[in-house]
Design a protein around this motif. Structure first.
Motif, PDB file in Angstrom:
ATOM      1  N   ALA A 130      -0.288  -0.402   1.805  1.00 55.78           N
ATOM      2  CA  ALA A 130      -1.223   0.503   2.479  1.00 55.78           C
ATOM      3  C   ALA A 130      -2.475  -0.244   2.943  1.00 55.78           C
ATOM      4  CB  ALA A 130      -1.604   1.653   1.559  1.00 55.78           C
ATOM      5  N   LEU A 131      -2.953  -1.191   2.149  1.00 53.95           N
ATOM      6  CA  LEU A 131      -4.121  -1.976   2.561  1.00 53.95           C
ATOM      7  C   LEU A 131      -3.828  -2.748   3.847  1.00 53.95           C
ATOM      8  CD1 LEU A 131      -5.289  -3.192  -0.945  1.00 53.95           C
ATOM      9  CD2 LEU A 131      -6.678  -1.849   0.648  1.00 53.95           C
ATOM     10  N   ALA A 132      -2.615  -3.275   3.969  1.00 54.13           N
ATOM     11  CA  ALA A 132      -2.224  -3.968   5.197  1.00 54.13           C
ATOM     12  C   ALA A 132      -2.172  -2.988   6.360  1.00 54.13           C
ATOM     13  CB  ALA A 132      -0.885  -4.658   5.018  1.00 54.13           C
ATOM     14  N   GLY A 133      -1.644  -1.796   6.113  1.00 55.01           N
ATOM     15  CA  GLY A 133      -1.603  -0.774   7.155  1.00 55.01           C
ATOM     16  C   GLY A 133      -2.993  -0.371   7.609  1.00 55.01           C
ATOM     17  N   ALA A 146      -5.664  -8.335  14.332  1.00 56.48           N
ATOM     18  CA  ALA A 146      -5.303  -8.053  12.937  1.00 56.48           C
ATOM     19  C   ALA A 146      -5.239  -9.369  12.178  1.00 56.48           C
ATOM     20  CB  ALA A 146      -3.947  -7.342  12.874  1.00 56.48           C
ATOM     21  N   PRO A 147      -5.718  -9.386  10.933  1.00 56.57           N
ATOM     22  CA  PRO A 147      -5.661 -10.627  10.165  1.00 56.57           C
ATOM     23  C   PRO A 147      -4.215 -11.009   9.838  1.00 56.57           C
ATOM     24  CG  PRO A 147      -6.460  -8.806   8.800  1.00 56.57           C
ATOM     25  CD  PRO A 147      -6.331  -8.282  10.194  1.00 56.57           C
ATOM     26  N   ALA A 148      -3.958 -12.290   9.731  1.00 57.23           N
ATOM     27  CA  ALA A 148      -2.599 -12.791   9.486  1.00 57.23           C
ATOM     28  C   ALA A 148      -2.031 -12.303   8.152  1.00 57.23           C
ATOM     29  CB  ALA A 148      -2.594 -14.313   9.536  1.00 57.23           C
ATOM     30  N   TRP A 149      -2.892 -12.036   7.164  1.00 55.23           N
ATOM     31  CA  TRP A 149      -2.402 -11.655   5.844  1.00 55.23           C
ATOM     32  C   TRP A 149      -1.595 -10.361   5.858  1.00 55.23           C
ATOM     33  CZ3 TRP A 149      -3.866  -6.999   3.943  1.00 55.23           C
ATOM     34  CH2 TRP A 149      -5.090  -6.454   4.354  1.00 55.23           C
ATOM     35  N   VAL A 150      -1.754  -9.525   6.894  1.00 54.79           N
ATOM     36  CA  VAL A 150      -1.021  -8.248   6.918  1.00 54.79           C
ATOM     37  C   VAL A 150       0.484  -8.461   7.028  1.00 54.79           C
ATOM     38  CG1 VAL A 150      -2.973  -6.992   7.914  1.00 54.79           C
ATOM     39  CG2 VAL A 150      -1.177  -7.854   9.426  1.00 54.79           C
ATOM     40  N   ASN A 151       0.910  -9.666   7.410  1.00 49.45           N
ATOM     41  CA  ASN A 151       2.340  -9.951   7.565  1.00 49.45           C
ATOM     42  C   ASN A 151       2.953 -10.611   6.341  1.00 49.45           C
ATOM     43  OD1 ASN A 151       2.574  -8.964  10.273  1.00 49.45           O
ATOM     44  ND2 ASN A 151       1.382 -10.741  10.895  1.00 49.45           N
ATOM     45  N   GLY A 152       2.187 -10.766   5.276  1.00 50.23           N
ATOM     46  CA  GLY A 152       2.702 -11.388   4.059  1.00 50.23           C
ATOM     47  C   GLY A 152       3.748 -10.530   3.372  1.00 50.23           C
ATOM     48  N   THR A 153       4.616 -11.166   2.636  1.00 50.41           N
ATOM     49  CA  THR A 153       5.716 -10.477   1.946  1.00 50.41           C
ATOM     50  C   THR A 153       5.271  -9.304   1.074  1.00 50.41           C
ATOM     51  OG1 THR A 153       6.947 -12.533   1.968  1.00 50.41           O
ATOM     52  CG2 THR A 153       7.708 -10.849   0.439  1.00 50.41           C
ATOM     53  N   PRO A 154       4.179  -9.420   0.311  1.00 47.67           N
ATOM     54  CA  PRO A 154       3.826  -8.294  -0.557  1.00 47.67           C
ATOM     55  C   PRO A 154       3.192  -7.121   0.188  1.00 47.67           C
ATOM     56  CG  PRO A 154       2.203 -10.036  -0.803  1.00 47.67           C
ATOM     57  CD  PRO A 154       3.288 -10.556   0.121  1.00 47.67           C
TER      58      PRO A 154
END
Length: 196
Positions: A130-133, A146-154
């Motif tokens: 949800a934080l990535a969303g 959008a920051p790159a971290w939103v595409n991380g596995t977790p």
């Protein structure tokens, strides 16, 4: 701290008079008195010269302007983890929803700062996704990358998480979830982020 207090405090800490400061800084004593009283405001170069003469270094710190009291997603994640640990899931959700006001009330550079750092794990895959969303949704709204971290596995959750837990609302939620949340497996109606 006000410039007047800063100059006066630095001079006193150096143990010198206004006249001695003026001599060291290459200016006149009345100018030093005017700066200390607030009658005149020195520019940055003059302030640096005055403080340097008092054996003080000047560091300029520029921070992006954010809404007063705003917390970044990285900071929110820590509070969310604590809420979840103590069984306060509704409080954790309110933090996610409340982020809208902080983001929208911040400057463009402030908006970037609020989402750029990757949040630590919350201990709950649903909230990590949800934080990535949230980051992706508001990046799109603010026309910022959008920051790159939103595409991380977790940052993706299975099975899907319907934030409105009643199955009767699933069809509505499916139809009204922004794509930025749906791709992370989080289904939440857009209107929770719209304030009147």
């Amino acid at each position: 701290m006000e410039v007047t207090t800063l100059i006066r405090g630095a001079r006193r800490a150096a143990g010198i008079t206004q006249l001695e400061l003026a001599d060291r800084a290459g200016t006149a004593q009345p100018a030093v008195a005017a700066y200390e009283s607030g009658a005149k405001t020195p520019n940055l170069a003059t302030l640096e010269r005055l403080l340097g003469a008092c054996e003080h270094d000047v560091e300029v710190l520029a921070r992006p302007r954010v809404r007063r009291g705003a917390a970044s997603l990285a900071e929110l994640a820590t509070t969310i983890e604590e809420d979840l640990t103590h069984g306060r899931e509704q409080d954790a959700l309110r933090l996610l929803f409340g982020f809208a006001d902080d983001f929208r009330g911040s400057s463009r550079p402030g908006r970037i700062a609020l989402i750029e750092d990757e949040p630590p794990g919350t201990g709950d895959a649903r909230f990590d996704a949800a934080l990535a969303g949230v980051a992706e949704f508001f990046a799109s709204e603010g026309a910022i990358p959008a920051p790159a971290w939103v595409n991380g596995t977790p940052r993706f959750v299975e099975p899907w998480w319907f934030v409105a837990s009643r199955p009767a609302f699933h069809a509505y939620t499916l139809a009204n979830t922004p794509a930025s949340f749906a791709r992370h497996g989080v289904f939440i109606a857009r209107e929770v982020f719209d304030r009147a």
